[in-house]
Design a protein around this motif. Structure first.
Motif, mmCIF file in Angstrom:
data_model
loop_
_atom_site.group_PDB
_atom_site.id
_atom_site.type_symbol
_atom_site.label_atom_id
_atom_site.label_comp_id
_atom_site.label_asym_id
_atom_site.label_seq_id
_atom_site.Cartn_x
_atom_site.Cartn_y
_atom_site.Cartn_z
ATOM 1 N N PHE A 93 0.864 -1.186 0.000
ATOM 2 C CA PHE A 93 0.000 0.000 0.000
ATOM 3 C C PHE A 93 0.889 1.221 0.000
ATOM 4 O O PHE A 93 1.793 1.319 0.825
ATOM 5 N N SER A 113 -2.079 -9.789 14.548
ATOM 6 C CA SER A 113 -2.769 -8.684 13.888
ATOM 7 C C SER A 113 -1.775 -7.847 13.086
ATOM 8 O O SER A 113 -0.711 -7.513 13.578
ATOM 9 N N GLY A 114 -2.143 -7.523 11.888
ATOM 10 C CA GLY A 114 -1.312 -6.637 11.084
ATOM 11 C C GLY A 114 -0.208 -7.333 10.315
ATOM 12 O O GLY A 114 0.574 -6.677 9.635
ATOM 13 N N GLY A 136 -0.601 -9.199 7.771
ATOM 14 C CA GLY A 136 -0.898 -9.260 6.345
ATOM 15 C C GLY A 136 -1.789 -10.417 5.935
ATOM 16 O O GLY A 136 -1.926 -10.686 4.739
ATOM 17 N N LYS A 137 -2.432 -11.065 6.885
ATOM 18 C CA LYS A 137 -3.283 -12.203 6.542
ATOM 19 C C LYS A 137 -4.458 -11.770 5.678
ATOM 20 O O LYS A 137 -4.712 -12.331 4.614
ATOM 21 N N SER A 138 -5.177 -10.750 6.166
ATOM 22 C CA SER A 138 -6.350 -10.304 5.409
ATOM 23 C C SER A 138 -5.949 -9.817 4.033
ATOM 24 O O SER A 138 -6.609 -10.106 3.039
ATOM 25 N N THR A 139 -4.877 -9.065 3.994
ATOM 26 C CA THR A 139 -4.438 -8.537 2.703
ATOM 27 C C THR A 139 -4.120 -9.674 1.742
ATOM 28 O O THR A 139 -4.458 -9.609 0.562
HETATM 29 N N1 LIG Z 1 -5.962 -0.168 2.602
HETATM 30 C C1 LIG Z 1 -4.781 -0.137 3.245
HETATM 31 N N2 LIG Z 1 -3.972 0.937 3.086
HETATM 32 C C2 LIG Z 1 -2.780 0.995 3.721
HETATM 33 N N3 LIG Z 1 -2.320 0.056 4.529
HETATM 34 C C3 LIG Z 1 -3.072 -1.052 4.730
HETATM 35 C C4 LIG Z 1 -4.337 -1.188 4.101
HETATM 36 N N4 LIG Z 1 -4.888 -2.360 4.507
HETATM 37 C C5 LIG Z 1 -3.975 -2.924 5.334
HETATM 38 N N5 LIG Z 1 -2.890 -2.157 5.466
HETATM 39 C C6 LIG Z 1 -1.689 -2.440 6.260
HETATM 40 O O1 LIG Z 1 -1.191 -3.660 5.806
HETATM 41 C C7 LIG Z 1 -0.716 -4.449 6.898
HETATM 42 C C8 LIG Z 1 -1.406 -5.796 6.889
HETATM 43 O O2 LIG Z 1 -2.796 -5.629 7.141
HETATM 44 P P1 LIG Z 1 -3.839 -6.817 7.226
HETATM 45 O O3 LIG Z 1 -5.183 -6.244 7.414
HETATM 46 O O4 LIG Z 1 -3.640 -7.665 6.057
HETATM 47 O O5 LIG Z 1 -3.404 -7.579 8.526
HETATM 48 P P2 LIG Z 1 -4.077 -8.824 9.236
HETATM 49 O O6 LIG Z 1 -3.007 -9.795 9.407
HETATM 50 O O7 LIG Z 1 -5.274 -9.245 8.535
HETATM 51 O O8 LIG Z 1 -4.451 -8.223 10.668
HETATM 52 P P3 LIG Z 1 -5.772 -8.460 11.554
HETATM 53 O O9 LIG Z 1 -5.537 -9.717 12.285
HETATM 54 O O10 LIG Z 1 -5.747 -7.294 12.480
HETATM 55 O O11 LIG Z 1 -6.910 -8.483 10.640
HETATM 56 C C9 LIG Z 1 -1.001 -3.642 8.153
HETATM 57 O O12 LIG Z 1 0.180 -3.002 8.541
HETATM 58 C C10 LIG Z 1 -2.014 -2.628 7.723
HETATM 59 O O13 LIG Z 1 -1.855 -1.452 8.470
#
Ligand SMILES: Nc1ncnc2c1ncn2[C@@H]1O[C@H](COP(=O)(O)OP(=O)(O)OP(=O)(O)O)[C@@H](O)[C@H]1O
Ligand SMILES: Nc1ncnc2c1ncn2[C@@H]1O[C@H](COP(=O)(O)OP(=O)(O)OP(=O)(O)O)[C@@H](O)[C@H]1O
Ligand SMILES: [Mg+2]
Ligand SMILES: [Mg+2]
Lengths: 550, 610, 332, 345
Positions: B315, B351-352, B354-357
């Motif tokens: 991002f 958390s954070g 990158g799993k969701s991404t």
């Molecule tokens: N739309 C976006 N724009 C900028 N940064 C983003 C965006 N979405 C996610 N991020 C960043 O990308 C990184 C990974 O985010 P992600 O949501 O994939 O984490 P996650 O593992 O799913 O966490 P969680 O368990 O909290 O859902 C984080 O640092 C987040 O701040």
């Protein structure tokens, strides 16, 4: 009379004009409010009094042929200033200033609003410090254009010397604070808001003005201004109380002041468009003499429309004491006013008969007359103004009664009177069948006023829609008579001709329906003495004589 | 501790009944609850969502009144310091204000919202101190600093000047705890203090509360619905069910010899880490209340359905006057894995990380930077928007928050039918039939079809979301924390449902979660993510039985185990804060290089930042 | 894609435990959505009052001319300046009577008839201008909130319109469009369109701003992402998912919008740009009556009260509708 | 935040230029003519000459360019000259005379520099319109707070009723009504505002106070109605937040909970709404100023409009546009400052 005494003894006087002055130089504005405010400060050589007679102000006397002030051939006039006149700054008034005034207004780039006053002026010569001679290029039966009345006061050469022509608007200080000879001088000018003035210590008359200071407030509307004078007593004098008579009367019950009125030459009239304003015509031919009006070209129709109107009732509803029903375009002075009163009685039956006679009859029973399949339907426009809208409603009602369909339209005054050739809504373009407005003439001589109805003086595309023959009236006979008028110097004879011209426009052709002779109405506080309402000059013409009554 | 009979209880709740006046008439929040809390003791109150746990605790604080509730009966005896026992249920608000914060401290459920966003931490921490202890500003701040140290917040001086949003969730929760502890209350009420947190942070917070209790002798009323947490924390346990207490006992009693059916069912629903030890394939949980049904392991097939290669998603971080990209958040960095038909791959991590991404990138709901995604032979990355839309027929997503992922304004049937309408796979009456069938399939009564999301419980909502994901008969479902927000009992049902569907329909799942126990239950393959990379990837069995990467090992340790005999010690925990994933534009990341420790078990060799 | 049969539920309940573990069902039986809305709406007393009054006034201005068939433009100079009938209560001498229950104006036009006709125009202008402003505002708000690329330009456009002076705009519109509109819709219809157009086109900005803000927040919610993942097209996402969720700020703008439109129309009448002079509207009746408000207070009060009550009832109606349309509030 | 502000400021320049062009074209298209107030007795050719003297015949692009130069180049110079020559603040600097001999934006009506008149009008506009805004806010905020706190109570209902009635009654009615009651019948207050009045001592302050009451009240009614609605809404949103419960759990007094914790959060949106309303203060209040003869900017605009004084209208509307763009920016920045969660760029 109780108004003798030393200058400034009565403290402050407060005047309210609901249209605020924006400049104190009548040569650059021409608006009534500006001119009248300026008349407190700068003065002409002579003024018209409440009867329309000429009175000397800065001049020693009014020049006439009798006293040899006007030459026999009517081509020049010689003015003599009063001796020892000084400006409010103490410097002497000389004929230099008079000559400069003419130069100032006649400068081709100055855009002088009073240029017409100087029409035909060939030269202004200084004879000596107190004598000045104005020469015209041709005989002027009425040589009192320049330097007469509120429109053409004398300005100080020393102050305006750098303001000639294109530089006129740059002289803000001078335009806002002209040095004058009048009873007051400007202390502070706030454009479109308020002017504070104080008595001119160099004013030529001993013990005048009675007031030490004057506040000239602008803004709001007529109702509020009237209220401030007659109901709350906050102000002493209010200008132009164009209010319905019942409203005015109710205000007078407030007991702090009363309305005052006087009659001049202002006539509210309906103009009949003699040309066809139909939007179906190509632009450029619309409302031009090429296409006569399909309905109103018929004199019978016009007459019928006039007969249907009850002018007395209009006066009662709209003006009360300050209006008179009239059938004349020139209602005054007496010399020029015709005694025609024929139109004053309403005759609906007669009007209907006349329309039948003209071939307009209601064949399908819908209450609207037709002829050759065309409806007798008119578009009636005027400017936005409460009284005019009431008039429209009344007239529409009467015309409906005789089987005429009427559509009303009211247009913002700034557009209607604006004369912008790009706008379809100006009174000159006249893209309507009938329209209503008021007009008058300057001074006491109607010649120029009547001359407006000359053939070819109508607004038309080729003249950028400028022109004063609003209803596009055209008659050779009329034009011939006009020429005769301009050659005639003898007063009696002039009166005769003017009356005849007036009747040609009204009584005979009905191309123009005078409705009301409108007086000026103002309101004065009960504690204000010496007010004489004047319709021929500035209302504030004798402010030096005003005083406080206890 | 339990066996000390001497001390009088600090708080005694006797026959508490709380009613709420609502538009539809009175609602009973708590019907009849009685229990005691002794000094220096942790009483855990457990029960599913809505069972009245929060209401009981709020009643003790006399805060229910502000939520429209009313204590309709019972006594709330509280032993004040001077050993005068008063009935809180009948004391005036003036007195309550003195007790609140001062003698009873409370930690709330949601660390994200429990702090006022516009005041600094210092202001919020000192407020109570200055009020109750008449401290000067300086004194209060000194004490606040001390408190922050006590809860082990790094750089406490700086934190004082910060605003809540500048702190991570764990830190915020610690601030809330510090706030509750500020005036050294004799009773600490903790209402689900860790529900919203990561395992690692949760472990730390739990250890913290435990330590504080030991150090200060405060009595703790600990509310939770997580049996694993109970096992870690409790001295005594109170089980609540629909506004009533159904069972009470020492932690050992409850876990080893539950009496009430509800307790039994609850315990059965808790996935325990290590339960699957020795099994190759995932299998549904044995839930009480289900008929003795054969538990069949789900084997799936060997055929690759989804292949992800070198997936990278960043991002942009913009800044400066012209809004140019000055840095990138490296959310997903060089990710590669495959999922077989009918199998489940789980991504775990904090958390954070990158799993969701990663999940969204596969669906191209966010546009990846580079890499390849091949679904059933189709190259997803190469598709244009139209084709991509069609490709989504085969892959669907279930989101974490079942409430947020349903439109509050639409009827459920419409929402389930929406994908069908979108793709026009079915027409007319068949749509209705299909929706009905889907409702049956996820075991929702058909009468729910015309309801709205807010009328359902969390589990039901998640089932609607599953039904919606199933509507198009996809091959792959990406379940992004699909069960994290649910009660254990409900979570177990939803998990079983997913496993059943997989067994019957041959679905593949990409299962995203941070809960190791759940992951252990459902996965064939597991990938552990850290800072955008998979640090360890392998079959579930190998990875759980033989974790190689230090991060995986730490993660495993942090997971609370639902067994009171396996309590963790604070000493075991050892977590470093996650470094920032933001790197300047020019930064080039090293490719992920893996070492195969066992067949199919890969461990990252590249420096992951851990 | 072949249809795979989904097997029937394998779970059979063991009654005792299932009660403990299964999700609770909502107690209330399912009902139709509109029944629900109506039930919630009915509980809001203000909304009921507002709705009833609005219905009353709408019916009154629509069907009033049949019940009170006096021509509002009809002059009757002899019977001018009648007082309303109730003045007879304390002043037996007053010029009043059942012929003109609310009295007549200074030209003898019946005030009741003028109120009815004026109400027609004012209500129509108010509603149409409000709807127009709402449609534009919502569209601009939604589009700029949803499509990031357009956001900047649309918001700057909003600034632009915000700074345009309404009076010259109206004069320009009158000049440019009156003739064609008059030709197509007649003098009054044309003016109606013009006024509605100008008011509508200059009062949507607030709505746009608010809607945009809400959309920006909503866009981040998961259900929008969910909708995208199930292949919903942007148009449909906006229609089905975003719009219903911004209904409450839109309702609030609508209430204020109607009020502003009625008032703006009256201000235009006051400044003398508007309908033909013999064409009554509440605003014009009010501003015409101001100079005579001491003698004839009813002439300002009647249209004034009509405007206020209408605005007020729309406001309450909006409050009630907002509550009723939001299933979350409705559920409580 | 700073770069955000600078970036927005830079971007607003082309926006404003575009706005100025649109306003200019709009005014050119508008019908009406500066000669409308000249009496009909003045003949058309004279009027034509007067028009030419105003520069009306020139091609559009030249007129526009001239205005641009005058407004953006010459007027700032005049301002600098003013600062160095006469102002108390910078008067010590050597006198400059950048603007000498340059043509400023000149009003057609008064033939004087537009900016001078605008500056002249500022005090009374700010006094009356600005004060009414302040008064309106001061009334509205407590009403909003209490209405939200006692949601659906009698007070809330009455507050809603009164503010909505206030909102729905146009000032051209309330103004004269107040005048009739307080000036005509009771004679307590002046009906006409004296713009030249200077406050020197207690007595003159009283006069000023008396003459301001009515216009301020009429205008404040509108402000009150709107702001109190926003305030109520924002308070309602925040009263149900979790942090309120946390604050209560700390044992804080109810007044502290509401007036410190909730209010501070609720003020964030309200403050930005208030900021967005600011340009209107400088823009004056056309109808109210007219009714009470306050003669501020609103009345100036109105008279200029009716007199078709295009340079004046153009300048005023453009200043207004600048203020709108500026306050939009200020509102955004304020939001960012007040709400620590918001960080631009
Ligand atoms: N739309 C976006 N724009 C900028 N940064 C983003 C965006 N979405 C996610 N991020 C960043 O990308 C990184 C990974 O985010 P992600 O949501 O994939 O984490 P996650 O593992 O799913 O966490 P969680 O368990 O909290 O859902 C984080 O640092 C987040 O701040
Ligand atoms: N303000 C309220 N108005 C009406 N009913 C309420 C209110 N607060 C709680 N209830 C009801 O009281 C019951 C108990 O709620 P409570 O919040 O104590 O549950 P909980 O056990 O804390 O659940 P969770 O685990 O979700 O926090 C629920 O049925 C709930 O619907
Ligand atoms: Mg709870
Ligand atoms: Mg996530």
């Amino acid at each position: 009379e109780g108004h003798e005494g030393e200058r400034g003894r009565d403290g402050e006087v407060k005047i309210i004009y609901w249209q605020a002055p924006s400049i104190l130089n009548p040569y650059l504005s021409g608006g009534t409010k500006d001119m009248e405010a300026a008349s407190l400060v700068i003065e002409p050589l002579g003024r018209y009094d409440e009867t329309g007679a000429l009175v000397p102000y800065l001049a020693e006397e009014i020049p006439t042929v009798e006293n040899a002030g006007v030459s026999e051939d009517l081509k020049s006039i010689t003015w003599k200033l009063k001796p020892d006149l000084v400006w409010s700054d103490g410097s002497p008034v000389t004929t230099e200033d008079v000559k400069f005034t003419a130069e100032y207004c006649m400068h081709p780039e100055g855009g002088c609003a009073q240029r017409a006053k100087f029409d035909g002026v060939e030269s202004v010569e200084i004879i000596d410090d107190l004598t000045v001679k104005v020469t015209f290029s041709e005989a002027k039966p009425n040589p009192y254009g320049p330097f007469m009345g509120a429109q053409s006061p004398i300005i100080q050469k020393a102050q305006f010397a750098d303001c000639l022509g294109a530089r006129a608007p740059e002289c803000t200080e001078a335009n806002f604070n002209p040095i004058g000879t009048g009873p007051f001088k400007v202390k502070e000018f706030r454009p479109n808001d308020v002017i504070t003035m104080e008595a001119n210590e160099n004013y030529r008359e001993e013990g005048k003005p009675a007031f030490a200071s004057l506040t000239f407030k602008g803004g709001g509307d007529a109702t509020a201004a009237g209220r401030a004078v007659m109901e709350t007593g906050e102000f002493d004098y209010a200008w132009n109380m164009q209010l319905a008579p019942d409203v005015l009367q109710k205000m007078a019950e407030g007991g702090k002041g009363k309305p005052i009125s006087a009659f001049g030459t202002l006539v509210e009239r309906i103009e009949m468009n003699l040309t066809d304003p139909s939007p179906d015509l190509p632009e450029g031919e619309r409302a031009t003499v090429q296409h006569p009006h399909p309905i109103l070209s018929d004199e019978k129709v016009r007459r019928a429309l006039s007969m249907a109107i009850d002018r007395e009732l209009l006066v009662e509803i709209g003006y009360g004491q300050s209006g008179r029903a009239t059938c004349n375009l020139v209602p005054a002075p007496a010399l020029y006013a015709s005694d025609n009163t024929e139109c004053l009685t309403q005759d609906l039956e007669g009007a209907k008969a006349l329309l039948e006679e003209a071939g307009w009859s209601d064949s399908d029973g819908d209450g609207v007359r037709e002829k050759d399949g065309e409806k007798l339907s008119l578009l009636f426009q005027t400017s936005t103004n409460a009284v005019r809208q009431d008039f429209q409603a009344l007239i529409k009602d009467w015309w409906n009664q005789i089987g005429v369909e009427v559509e009303l339209r009211n247009i913002d005054a700034s557009v209607f009177f604006g004369g912008d050739p790009g706008s379809p809504d100006t009174f000159q373009k006249f893209y309507a069948d009938v329209e209503m407005y008021a007009n008058n003439f300057d001074g006491t001589d109607p010649q120029a006023y009547l001359a407006e109805r000359r053939c070819d003086n109508e607004p038309k595309p080729s003249s950028q829609w400028q022109g004063e023959n609003i209803n596009r009236f055209c008659s050779e006979e009329y034009d011939a008579l006009l020429d005769e008028l301009s050659r005639t110097g003898e007063m009696e004879k002039r009166g005769e001709i003017a009356k005849q011209l007036n009747e040609m426009l009204t009584k005979e052709s009905m191309s123009l329906l005078p409705l009301v002779d409108r007086g000026r109405v103002s309101a004065a506080s009960n504690t204000l003495g010496g007010v004489v309402l004047n319709t021929w000059d500035s209302e504030l013409w004798n402010v030096a004589d005003w005083y406080r009554v206890e | 501790m339990l066996d000390q009979p001497t001390a009088t209880p600090i708080a005694q709740i006797k026959g508490l009944r709380v009613e709420f006046q609502t538009k539809d008439g009175p609602v009973v929040g708590v019907e009849n609850v009685s229990f005691d809390i002794n000094p220096g003791e942790t009483v855990c109150v457990v029960g599913e969502s809505g069972s009245g746990k929060s209401v009981s605790s709020l009643s003790l604080m006399r805060l229910v009144e502000y939520g429209g509730g009313e204590i309709a009966g019972g006594e709330l005896l509280f032993d004040r310091k001077d050993h005068a026992v008063i009935d809180l249920a009948h004391s005036g608000q003036e007195l309550m204000r003195h007790i609140r914060g001062n003698e009873i401290g409370m930690i709330f459920q949601e660390p994200m919202t429990a702090l006022n966003p516009v005041f600094t931490i210092a202001k919020q921490l000192t407020e109570g101190l200055r009020l109750h202890k008449n401290m000067s500003r300086a004194q209060a701040e000194a004490r606040a600093l001390e408190l922050l140290r006590q809860v082990r917040i790094p750089e406490p001086e700086r934190r004082l000047k910060q605003y809540p949003h500048e702190l991570s969730g764990g830190m915020r929760q610690r601030v809330v705890i510090a706030m509750a502890l500020a005036c050294e209350p004799r009773l600490l009420i903790a209402d689900e203090p860790t529900t919203a947190l990561d395992v690692t942070i949760q472990a730390e917070i739990l250890a913290l509360i435990d330590r504080l209790k030991r150090e200060t002798g405060t009595a703790v009323m600990f509310i939770t619905h997580d049996m694993a947490v109970v096992a870690q924390m409790a001295d005594r346990v109170v089980v609540m069910f629909r506004g009533n207490k159904v069972e009470e006992g020492s932690v050992a009693q409850i876990f080893e010899n539950p009496q009430h059916a509800y307790t039994k069912a609850l315990l059965a629903a808790v996935p325990k880490l290590g339960e699957m030890r020795g099994k190759d394939w995932p299998e549904p949980m044995k839930l009480l209340g289900t008929k003795d049904k054969e538990i069949v392991p789900i084997t799936g097939s060997d055929e690759v359905l989804l292949r992800v290669e070198n997936l990278t998603t960043r991002f942009p971080v913009t800044g400066g006057l012209m809004r140019r990209t000055i840095a990138n958040v490296r959310a997903v960095e060089d990710l590669s894995f495959t999922i077989n038909r009918g199998q489940t791959l789980s991504l775990v991590g904090e958390s954070g990380c990158g799993k969701s991404t990663a999940g969204r990138s596969i669906l191209r709901l966010v546009e990846p930077q580079s890499g390849h995604v091949t679904l059933d032979g189709k190259d997803i990355m190469a598709l244009n928007q139209g084709a991509l839309r069609m490709a989504r027929l085969d892959m669907q997503m279930i989101f974490q928050d079942p409430f947020a992922s349903l439109n509050p304004q639409m009827q459920l049937a419409e929402q389930v039918a929406e994908p069908i309408h979108n793709y026009g796979t079915l027409k007319g009456g068949e749509v209705q039939k299909r929706v009905e069938m889907l409702f049956d399939r996820v075991e929702l009564p058909r009468s729910f079809m015309r309801r709205f999301a807010h009328e359902l419980s969390g589990g039901q909502r998640q089932r609607v979301a599953i039904a919606r994901a199933l509507a198009l008969n996809p091959k792959l479902i990406i379940a992004d924390e699909a069960v994290s927000a649910l009660d254990v009992s409900v979570q177990a049902q939803v998990l079983n449902l997913m496993l059943e569907l997989q067994a019957e329909m041959g679905l593949s799942f990409l299962f995203i979660s941070h809960d190791m126990a759940v992951v252990e239950r459902v996965s064939h393959q597991v990938g552990v993510m850290y800072l955008g990379r998979i640090v360890e990837l392998g079959s579930r069995r190998r990875l759980f039985e033989n974790p190689q990467h230090p991060y995986t090992q730490a993660l495993m340790k942090a997971v609370p185990i639902a067994d009171p005999r396996q309590r963790k010690d604070e000493k075991d925990l050892n977590f470093k804060p996650i470094p920032s994933p933001i790197h300047p534009v020019g930064y080039t990341a090293q490719p992920s290089v893996y070492k195969e420790v066992e067949p199919g078990h890969l461990v990252l060799e590249t420096d992951s930042g851990y | 894609m072949t249809e795979q049969p989904l097997p029937a539920s394998p779970l059979e309940a063991d009654l005792e435990f299932i009660t403990a573990l299964q999700d609770k069902e909502p107690q209330r039986p399912p009902r139709s959505q509109w029944r629900d809305v109506w039930d919630q709406f009915r509980q809001h007393k203000g909304a009921m009052f507002g709705g009833a009054f609005l219905l009353f006034i709408t019916l009154a201005v629509i069907f009033g001319p049949w019940a009170w068939d006096v021509d509002p433009k009809k002059l009757d100079i002899r019977n001018k300046d009648w007082r309303p009938i109730y003045t007879l209560l304390w002043d037996g001498e007053a010029r009043a009577g059942w012929l003109h229950p609310f009295g007549t104006d200074n030209l003898g036009r019946d005030i009741l008839a003028q109120l009815i006709f004026g109400g027609r125009t004012s209500m129509a202008v108010g509603w149409m201008a409000m709807l127009l402003a709402l449609v534009i505002g919502t569209a601009v708000g939604v589009i700029s909130g949803y499509f990031k690329k357009l956001d900047f330009w649309l918001m700057r456009f909003t600034d632009l319109v915000l700074s345009l002076p309404i009076l010259p705009l109206l004069l320009v519109a009158v000049t440019l469009f009156r003739q064609p509109l008059r030709a197509n819709f007649g003098p009054e219809g044309g003016m109606f369109i013009l006024i509605v157009g100008v008011i509508g086109l200059t009062s949507w900005m607030q709505t746009a701003r608010i809607v945009r803000g809400d959309i920006l927040a909503l866009k981040e919610r998961e259900f929008i992402l969910a909708a995208r993942s199930i292949g919903t097209r942007p148009g449909k996402i906006i229609r089905r998912h975003l719009l219903p969720n911004v209904i409450s700020p839109i309702m609030v703008s609508a209430t204020l919008g109607l009020a502003t439109a009625i008032i703006t129309e009256s201000a235009l009448s006051f400044l003398g740009v508007g309908f033909p002079s013999d064409y009554p509207t509440w605003g014009k009746l009010l501003s015409d009556a101001v100079p005579r408000m001491q003698e004839f207070p009813e002439r300002v009060l009647l249209p004034g009260i009509s405007i206020s009550l209408t605005v007020l009832s729309v406001n309450y109606l909006g409050d009630g509708l907002r509550d009723a349309l939001d299933p979350r509030i409705r559920g409580r | 935040m700073l770069t955000f502000t600078i970036r927005r400021l830079l971007l607003s320049i082309p926006t404003l230029l575009f706005i100025s062009l649109v306003i200019f074209l709009l005014l050119q298209l508008a019908p009406g003519d500066p000669m409308a107030q000249v009496p009909l007795t003045v003949p058309p050719e004279v009027k034509q000459k007067m028009r030419e003297a105003l520069g009306l015949g020139q091609p559009l692009h030249i007129q526009y360019w001239k205005w641009l130069v005058q407004f953006f180049w010459i007027e700032p110079q005049v301002f600098i000259d003013y600062l160095t020559n006469r102002s108390a603040l910078l008067g010590w600097l050597p006198d400059t005379s950048f603007s000498e001999g340059q043509l400023r934006v000149i009003s057609w009506q008064t033939r004087s520099p537009v900016m001078d008149i605008v500056m002249q009008r500022m005090p009374q506009t700010l006094w009356v319109v600005g004060l009414s805004y302040v008064v309106g806010i001061l009334i509205a905020i407590p009403i909003g707070i209490y209405s939200a706190y006692r949601h659906y109570s009698l007070f809330d209902q009455a507050g809603t009723f009164v503010t909505m009635v206030g909102f729905s009654i146009p000032p051209f009615f309330t103004g004269p009504l107040l005048i009739v009651i307080f000036s005509v019948y009771l004679g307590w207050l002046p009906s006409i505002y004296d713009t030249t009045h200077v406050v020197r001592d207690w007595a003159s302050f009283k006069v000023q106070f008396m003459q301001m009451i009515m216009p301020v009240m009429v205008l404040a009614l509108q402000t009150t109605a709107q702001i109190s609605r926003y305030m109520r809404g924002a308070m309602l949103d925040n009263l149900n937040q979790d942090y309120v419960r946390t604050a209560r759990a700390k044992g804080l007094k109810e007044s502290v909970v509401v007036m410190v914790h909730v209010l501070r959060n609720s003020m964030i949106p309200v403050v930005t709404v208030i900021a967005l309303g600011m340009p209107a203060i400088f823009g004056g209040a056309i109808i109210t100023e007219n009714v009470f003869k306050v003669n501020g900017i609103g009345q100036l605009l109105l008279t200029a409009l009716f007199a078709n004084d295009i340079p004046m209208v153009m300048t005023l509307t453009f200043i207004f546009a600048i203020l709108i763009v500026l306050f939009n920016l200020i509102a955004d920045v304020l939001y960012g400052i007040l709400d620590p969660r918001i960080r631009y760029d």
